[in-house]
Each structure stands twice: as C-alpha cells, then as structure tokens.
Design an enzyme around this catalytic site. Structure first.
Site, PDB file in Angstrom:
ATOM      1  N   THR A 171      -9.414   0.385  -5.338  1.00  0.00           N
ATOM      2  CA  THR A 171      -8.129  -0.139  -4.867  1.00  0.00           C
ATOM      3  C   THR A 171      -7.410  -0.943  -5.955  1.00  0.00           C
ATOM      4  O   THR A 171      -7.967  -1.208  -7.009  1.00  0.00           O
ATOM      5  CB  THR A 171      -8.362  -1.027  -3.627  1.00  0.00           C
ATOM      6  OG1 THR A 171      -9.489  -1.864  -3.864  1.00  0.00           O
ATOM      7  CG2 THR A 171      -8.620  -0.193  -2.412  1.00  0.00           C
ATOM      8  N   ASP A 172      -6.187  -1.349  -5.651  1.00  0.00           N
ATOM      9  CA  ASP A 172      -5.381  -2.104  -6.624  1.00  0.00           C
ATOM     10  C   ASP A 172      -5.476  -3.600  -6.380  1.00  0.00           C
ATOM     11  O   ASP A 172      -4.604  -4.360  -6.802  1.00  0.00           O
ATOM     12  CB  ASP A 172      -3.914  -1.695  -6.521  1.00  0.00           C
ATOM     13  CG  ASP A 172      -3.726  -0.203  -6.653  1.00  0.00           C
ATOM     14  OD1 ASP A 172      -4.163   0.350  -7.667  1.00  0.00           O
ATOM     15  OD2 ASP A 172      -3.155   0.406  -5.735  1.00  0.00           O
ATOM     16  N   SER A 204      -3.809  -9.116  -6.380  1.00  0.00           N
ATOM     17  CA  SER A 204      -3.010  -7.912  -6.224  1.00  0.00           C
ATOM     18  C   SER A 204      -2.638  -7.493  -7.632  1.00  0.00           C
ATOM     19  O   SER A 204      -1.890  -8.182  -8.311  1.00  0.00           O
ATOM     20  CB  SER A 204      -1.759  -8.212  -5.409  1.00  0.00           C
ATOM     21  OG  SER A 204      -0.894  -7.111  -5.460  1.00  0.00           O
ATOM     22  N   ARG A 205      -3.204  -6.370  -8.081  1.00  0.00           N
ATOM     23  CA  ARG A 205      -3.038  -6.036  -9.489  1.00  0.00           C
ATOM     24  C   ARG A 205      -1.681  -5.434  -9.825  1.00  0.00           C
ATOM     25  O   ARG A 205      -1.238  -5.511 -10.950  1.00  0.00           O
ATOM     26  CB  ARG A 205      -4.157  -5.097  -9.941  1.00  0.00           C
ATOM     27  CG  ARG A 205      -5.471  -5.833 -10.141  1.00  0.00           C
ATOM     28  CD  ARG A 205      -6.517  -4.934 -10.754  1.00  0.00           C
ATOM     29  NE  ARG A 205      -7.298  -4.265  -9.735  1.00  0.00           N
ATOM     30  CZ  ARG A 205      -8.352  -4.813  -9.119  1.00  0.00           C
ATOM     31  NH1 ARG A 205      -8.744  -6.017  -9.437  1.00  0.00           N
ATOM     32  NH2 ARG A 205      -9.010  -4.153  -8.201  1.00  0.00           N
ATOM     33  N   VAL A 206      -1.024  -4.817  -8.858  1.00  0.00           N
ATOM     34  CA  VAL A 206       0.252  -4.193  -9.195  1.00  0.00           C
ATOM     35  C   VAL A 206       1.426  -4.767  -8.405  1.00  0.00           C
ATOM     36  O   VAL A 206       2.580  -4.527  -8.733  1.00  0.00           O
ATOM     37  CB  VAL A 206       0.223  -2.661  -8.973  1.00  0.00           C
ATOM     38  CG1 VAL A 206      -0.757  -2.007  -9.907  1.00  0.00           C
ATOM     39  CG2 VAL A 206      -0.111  -2.325  -7.537  1.00  0.00           C
TER      40      VAL A 206
END
Ligand SMILES: Nc1ncnc2c1ncn2[C@@H]1O[C@H](COP(=O)(O)OP(=O)(O)OP(=O)(O)O)[C@@H](O)[C@H]1O
Ligand SMILES: [Mg+2]
Length: 510
Positions: free
Chosen positions: A344-345, A370-372
C-alpha cells in the site's frame, strides 16, 4: 466410375463438421467447498465450470491428472461421479450504476430482497492491473471527514491506504465515516451544479464478518443517506470460503467499471486478514504448499494483484482502496500485515491504548503515514495543519517525560499545552464526518491560539460551539473556504472576525 468418385469427393469436401467442443468431466471428490475433477482436459485458469443443479465452480488448480475448483453454491447437492462441464467463460460479475444502493453476494447477485439488478454489463473478477504508462499520479484529494486523517495523513484519489489495528479499535468506523463523507460531499457538489465536480461512489466489501455487523453497517449507511452512492458486496463469515475469497475481487471489478468510465470510486476491503484466512482454507484443501504462518506462499501475490487494481488512470477515473487489516496485540510484523503494508501507499495505524483512553479515532501519529497523499492535499489544510503532525509527535514524546518532572521550562510547557489541545480537537464521534472547510476553520483558530486560554477539558465543548456558530452564522465564509481552498486575505479576515465574535460569546456563557 471416376465420375462417382469425383461426386463423392466433392460431397466430402463440402462436409463441414460443426462439432461444438464442450469439455466435460466428472467429480472425483467433493468436500469443504472444493471439488476435484476428472477429465476436464481443456479448462482455463479461473474459468467457470457448471455443475448439475446450477452450482458454479471456478477452476483454480490445473494439474496433470485433475482439476481443483472451488464451488459457489450448494456443495451438499454434489456427489462423486456427477458430470461437470466447462463454460468457456471467465468468472465475471454485473457492473454499473444499477448496483448503487444494493447489497450483492460475491457473484454480484442481489441479497437484499429488493428484486433483480438491471445491469447492462459484466466485468471479469480477475483482471490485469493497469500498467504504469496509463496511470497518473495522485493529486486529487479524497476527504475522509476525519480531522486527524485529513490534516495529517491525507488520502488522494487512486491511493491505497491501509487501515490497521487490533480488534475493536475503530477500523470499520473510519471506513464507514469516509463513505458517509463522500455521500455528503456528493450531495453538496451535485446540488451546486459545478461542472467540474466529481462525485465519489463507494464499494464496501464485507469479508468474513458476522452477519449482524454487516447488517448494522448497512443500516448506518442507509440512515446517513449514503446507501444510494454505495454498493455493498457481502461475504459474511457464514458463507463458504470460496465466496469470501472471491468477494474482494468482485468488488474490485465493480469499482473498475466506475474508473474505466471516467468516474471516481472508493473501495473498502473489510477485512483482508479474514480474506487471507479464507484463502488459506481453500489452499490447504487444494493441497497448495503452505509457507510462513501456514499461509500459502502466493497470498502476497493474491493481495498485491488485488490492490494493484486501485489506480488513477490518465484521462479516465480513479479507484481508491482502503484495505483493512486486523493485528494481534499491535503486532505489525506478522506475515499478512507486513505483506499488505508493503503493497500500500501508507497506513493509518489505530492504537488500542489510545482507544481505551477515549482518544477516538485512535490514530497513532508516529506509525501512520501517507506516502503519496500530500500532493493531493488542498492548500488551506496545508496552511493551517502543516505543523500538526510534528507538534503532536513531540507532545507524545514530552508527555512521557513530563510525568517524572514537575518543573518544566516555559517552552516545554507551551508544547505540552498545545499538544493536549490538538489531542482534544482530534477527538471525533463516529458517523460524524466533518467538512474540510470546517476542519480548516477549527485548525485556523487553533493555530491562532484561540484555544490556548480554554481549559483542556473544555476544548471539545468549545470546538462544538465554534462549529455551531460557524454553521448557523457563517455559511458564506465556509463556502468560500471550500471553493477557494486556500487562505486569501478576505478569508483570513473573515475567520478572524468570526473567531473573535465566537470567543466573546463563548467566554460570556461560561
Ligand atoms: N470515533 C469513535 N467514537 C466513539 N466510539 C467509536 C469511535 N470509533 C469506533 N467506536 C466504537 O468502537 C467500537 C469498535 O469500532 P469498530 O467496529 O469500528 O472497530 P473495528 O476495529 O472495525 O472492530 P473489529 O475488529 O471487530 O472489526 C464500536 O462499538 C464503535 O461504536
Ligand atoms: Mg470492523
């Protein structure tokens, strides 16, 4: 003589043998929702096979001398020696807007007693995920309506964000609130008539849950007016493992239809831990070798090919995925959690300790990322909430120390005070998503120290009174925050005037 031969030859040449190839076989063994078949020499992986009495099977194991398949439908009616035939069709489910407001099973058949579903199209449940070239980066927000998430761990359309935590820590609640928030935004947006407004449709996939929980979820969505924008795919614990294994893939197919047709959709997989267990059951009966923690080695591939299907497509729509994973005693290093974390991101980690202290939603600041999503966050939230994550993390660290010492320097004390107020402001009851403009107004007031003089115990009440004040008196200001999505001079002035007036009345009431 030669004439006769010629005639016969020409007759033979004209002969066309139109034999339809229907591959049939027989059941060798059937048990636990899985059938082993003899004689199906020409079956495809994931092809539907037809049993007598209407039950359908899906060919999963193609071996040299037998085919292993899971049975959907009544297994009890099947017995050794029954005939089975291939259908030439890959498993597919009905898709389209006709499914909105409906509850369906893993095969897309209605189970809500509201009559047949008039779907025009079907999509295969397994599909190769979109490649990199057709994807577009995530840059449109998907608001959960949960202040702690939207301000610190923002989610964008097309993102895959894991919701992870122990039993009963509020995982489902976060997903349901997010779905309700989409419905609320859809209603406001569609009523405004704005041309570029993009509604978000939701798909809630319930896997391995108690039927009573699923019923409660449906009732909550209906009461909040969110069911009309939602499709529910239900494979409860009482369903056979094959249905539970399939349901997320069917949900993904339903979501893909929205994405492929230029719309935005959100899909919740609640939860993938139970999905993994169902897959393990099927695999053990199919005699697939097990690996770590008795899961078959390809369970990682199972979840990755599911989650890869969430995407934002260039020139089309998006599918955002919120998979849910249940941990045991907060252990994120078990096999299934680590797998899904890596696919997941980012993740929203819910802590049992926080939940028990009454800090709900129990979002852990340190372990959630939350990476993006930050590229999808709107400017106003960045302006008023940019520092929150750091402040809160610092607060948790200092609070641990502060228990031991009494004389704190002024700076530490100020940090503790601020942190304690953020914790209070982030407390949010369930079924109560907050509009992003309201979140921004509250966080602006926090940033400008309006809550500093209010006792920590009073912060929740103060925030509620500020919300009421803004809702009843300052609808225009809220609308302009929503539309401009950034702090202009006029908006700041409006916020200052409102906060001053509210503070005066709130102080007077006390
Ligand atoms: N923000 C909140 N405020 C108050 N109560 C909450 C909040 N979030 C969840 N709860 C309550 O906590 C309980 C557990 O919530 P929920 O069912 O969402 O957890 P879960 O992690 O999905 O549980 P499970 O592991 O059983 O699926 C429910 O009774 C719910 O009403
Ligand atoms: Mg749950």
């Amino acid at each position: 003589m030669s004439n006769v031969i010629e005639q016969i030859e020409s007759q033979i040449a004209k002969l066309s043998s139109k034999a339809v190839k229907k591959n049939t076989g027989t059941i060798r063994t059937v048990a636990d929702g899985v059938a082993k078949l003899d004689g199906l020499s020409d079956v495809m992986y994931n092809e539907m096979v037809q049993f007598p009495g209407g039950a359908i099977g899906i060919a999963l194991n193609l071996e040299e001398d037998e085919v292993g398949c899971v049975v959907l439908g009544d297994v009890a009616q099947l017995k050794e020696g029954d005939e089975v035939a291939t259908t030439g069709k890959l498993l597919s489910v009905p898709v389209g807007k006709a499914l909105l407001g409906r509850v369906v099973d893993a095969l897309g058949r209605p189970v809500d007693g509201k009559g047949p579903i008039d779907a025009k199209e079907t999509y295969p449940v397994e599909k190769i995920a979109p490649g990199i070239m057709v994807r577009k980066s995530v840059n449109q927000p998907l608001f959960t309506g949960i202040m702690a998430i939207d301000s610190m761990i923002p989610i964008g359309r097309g993102q895959r964000e894991l919701i992870i935590g122990d039993r009963g820590t509020g995982k489902t609640t976060i997903c349901i609130d997010t779905i309700i928030n989409q419905a609320r935004i859809n209603k406001v947006g569609l009523a405004s008539g704005a041309k570029d407004f993009r509604p978000v449709y939701s798909i809630y996939v319930a896997v391995g849950q108690k039927q009573s929980n699923v019923v409660r979820t449906i009732a909550a969505l209906e009461a909040a007016g969110a069911l009309e924008y939602t499709v529910i795919v239900s494979a409860p614990a009482a369903d056979n493992p094959a249905n539970q294994y399939l349901a997320p893939f069917s949900g993904a197919a339903i979501g893909e239809w929205f994405m492929e047709n230029g719309m935005d959709a959100l899909i919740v997989y609640d939860d993938l831990s139970k999905h993994a267990v169902a897959y393990r059951q099927i695999s053990l009966i199919l005699k697939r070798p097990s690996g770590r923690e008795a899961y078959p080695g390809d369970v990682f591939y199972l979840h990755s090919r599911l989650l890869e299907r969430a995407a934002r497509l260039d020139g089309k729509g998006s599918l955002t995925a919120l998979p849910v994973i249940e941990t045991q005693a907060g252990d994120v290093s078990a096999y299934i959690p680590t797998n899904v974390i890596s696919i997941t991101d980012g993740q929203i980690f819910l802590e049992t300790d926080l939940f028990n202290q009454g800090i709900r939603p129990a979002v852990s600041v340190g372990l959630s990322v939350s990476r993006v999503g930050s590229s999808a966050q709107i400017k106003v939230t960045k302006q008023v909430g940019g520092k929150l994550k750091g402040e809160l993390a610092q607060f948790r660290e200092l609070a641990a120390f502060a228990q031991f010492g009494s004389d704190l320097d002024a700076k530490t004390k100020a940090q503790l005070d601020r942190g304690a107020r953020i914790v209070e402001l982030f407390k949010q009851p369930q079924l109560n998503p907050l509009a992003i403009e309201m979140q921004a107004a509250i966080l602006w007031a926090l940033q400008k120290n309006y809550f500093d003089s209010i006792d920590t115990k009073q912060v929740v009440a103060a925030a509620n009174s500020l919300k009421d004040y803004l809702t009843t008196r300052k609808a225009d200001l809220l609308a302009s925050i929503r539309n401009e999505a950034k702090l202009s001079d006029a908006i700041e002035a409006g916020l200052k005037a409102s906060a001053d007036e509210w503070k005066a009345t709130f102080a007077a009431k006390k």
